[in-house]
Design a protein around this motif. Sequence first.
Motif, short mmCIF file in Angstrom:
data_model
loop_
_atom_site.label_atom_id
_atom_site.label_comp_id
_atom_site.label_asym_id
_atom_site.label_seq_id
_atom_site.Cartn_x
_atom_site.Cartn_y
_atom_site.Cartn_z
N PRO A 84 38.45 21.51 52.89
CA PRO A 84 38.65 20.73 54.11
C PRO A 84 37.89 21.38 55.27
O PRO A 84 37.98 22.58 55.46
CB PRO A 84 40.17 20.82 54.35
N SER A 85 37.14 20.55 56.00
CA SER A 85 36.34 21.08 57.10
C SER A 85 35.92 19.95 58.02
O SER A 85 35.51 18.88 57.53
CB SER A 85 35.08 21.74 56.53
N PRO A 86 36.00 20.16 59.35
CA PRO A 86 35.52 19.09 60.23
C PRO A 86 34.01 18.89 60.10
O PRO A 86 33.46 17.91 60.60
CB PRO A 86 35.90 19.58 61.63
N ALA A 87 33.35 19.82 59.38
CA ALA A 87 31.90 19.70 59.18
C ALA A 87 31.57 19.11 57.80
O ALA A 87 30.43 19.22 57.34
CB ALA A 87 31.26 21.09 59.34
N GLY A 88 32.57 18.48 57.15
CA GLY A 88 32.32 17.92 55.82
C GLY A 88 32.05 16.43 55.85
O GLY A 88 32.06 15.81 56.92
N GLU A 89 31.81 15.85 54.66
CA GLU A 89 31.68 14.38 54.57
C GLU A 89 33.06 13.79 54.89
O GLU A 89 34.09 14.41 54.58
CB GLU A 89 31.22 13.95 53.17
#
Length: 265
Positions: A90-95
């Motif tokens: 999980p990452s705000p920089a992911g798809e």
Amino acid sequence: MRFDVVSIFPEYLAPLDLSLIGKARAEGILELVVHDLRSYTADRHRTVDDTPYGGGAGMVMKPEPWAQALEDISAVSAVSDGARPTLIVPSPAGEVFNQKLAYELAGEEHLVFACGRYEGIDERVLDWAASEYTVRPVSLGDYVLNGGEVAVLAMVEAIGRLIPGVVGNPESLIEESHSDGLLEYPVYTKPSSWRDHEVPEVLLSGNHGKIAKFRKELQLRRTSQRRPDLIDALDVSNFSKTDRNVLWDLGYAVVEGRAVRRDNE
Ligand code: SAM
């Protein structure tokens, strides 16, 4: 299907014992194991973070506890020959996570979720894990949470409910928002007259053809009002004349299978 979740707050995942996902776990339809990242540390303080190279605010999650945890999990992964578990980071920089991705991931045998905290996980963990896992950084949306746990709760629920047997009536998955690129139509229950608010007459008519037409119109109206981006992405080549008329009324023309705003034509 098996889910493993690694977190420094394993108790954050307790809601996954409740409701339909909890029931599916109890019935053995899905297996879900939560791991405490701190149990993979080697020092007295069970340290999982350190200062960032290059400076900057906040702390970064150290790579070695992650490697130990992910090695343990991949060692017991029972994926079929030739397949590999998927590591969701999980990452705000992911798809961006959506229903299409939920369906895709529901087809996997083994999903492992790595919940970041602080400024995130040392990037080398993702590169290193790619030898054992299919690695996918995934965002819940364009905002920043304090940790990956809330994102994992949402993703496990959205993916888990697509696994056969988890939702009692599979029909209810078919007509939902995002299943056909549109938002769901509004729903009503008894009583038909409530505090001077009436249920639309046609829903009481018993005429299934008319009800289906009415609902599709409401889907199109609601989607164009709340999520015009979904109308832009829609394949309307198989739309009926009635649906095309509704689109026209909403300000769209059908051009080469797409709904195009008439003021952009
Ligand atoms: N520094 C990171 C950035 O700007 O991309 C944000 C780190 S955030 C404070 C800590 C953790 O929360 C992330 O590692 C990730 O696990 C989780 N997280 C935050 N926002 C998220 C989002 N929109 N979707 C999924 N996970 C998120």
